[in-house]
Write a protein that holds these residues in place. Sequence first.
Motif, PDB file in Angstrom:
ATOM      1  N   LYS A 184       5.735   5.660  -0.676  1.00  0.00           N
ATOM      2  CA  LYS A 184       5.323   6.289   0.573  1.00  0.00           C
ATOM      3  C   LYS A 184       5.637   7.765   0.539  1.00  0.00           C
ATOM      4  N   PRO A 208      11.408   7.618   5.309  1.00  0.00           N
ATOM      5  CA  PRO A 208      10.543   6.655   5.981  1.00  0.00           C
ATOM      6  C   PRO A 208      10.735   5.240   5.435  1.00  0.00           C
ATOM      7  N   VAL A 215       5.507  11.258   3.078  1.00  0.00           N
ATOM      8  CA  VAL A 215       5.350  11.761   4.445  1.00  0.00           C
ATOM      9  C   VAL A 215       5.128  13.262   4.377  1.00  0.00           C
TER      10      VAL A 215
END
Length: 133
Positions: free
Chosen positions: A118, A109, A120
Motif C-alpha cells: 500500500k 496505513p 499513501v
Amino acid sequence: NVAKQTISCYEDEREVFFAKMSSGKIGESETPLGEWYRVWRKMISVHMSGGTTGGGYDLAGIGWTTLFMGDGIAIHSTFWHHNYGERMSHGCINVTPENAKYIFRWCAPVVQYDPGDKVVTDYSGTRVRVIEQ
C-alpha cells in the motif's frame, strides 16, 4: 534512537513497544536523522538490492517493510544478521522479523494481505522521528 540503537512506538505519550534495532553504518550508510517523517508505503515482502559490486547486497523476501523516506529508507525485518544494538545497515532500520511485523501492523496505513502493498500520497501515514540522544 540511533545513539542507543533502539526503536520505540508511542500512542500519545505512552510507549507501547520497545526493541533493539540496527541502523545505518556511520559514513555513507547512516540512517538520516529527522523530525516527523511519514510512513508512505508498506509491503509485506520486497526484494532489496543496492551498493556496489563486491560491496553491495541483493536480498529477496525482506518481510514487513515500512518505508518512511522517499529514497527507500525503511523499518524492515532482517534475517542475515542478529547484531541488534549495533549499526549494520545501508541506511534502513533493521529489526527482528517478529518486531518488524508488530511495527508494520501497528502503524498506518493498514495493509490488506492481498496484495500486501500500500502506498499513501496524503499525510495519513504514521509519523516517524529518527533521533540521536
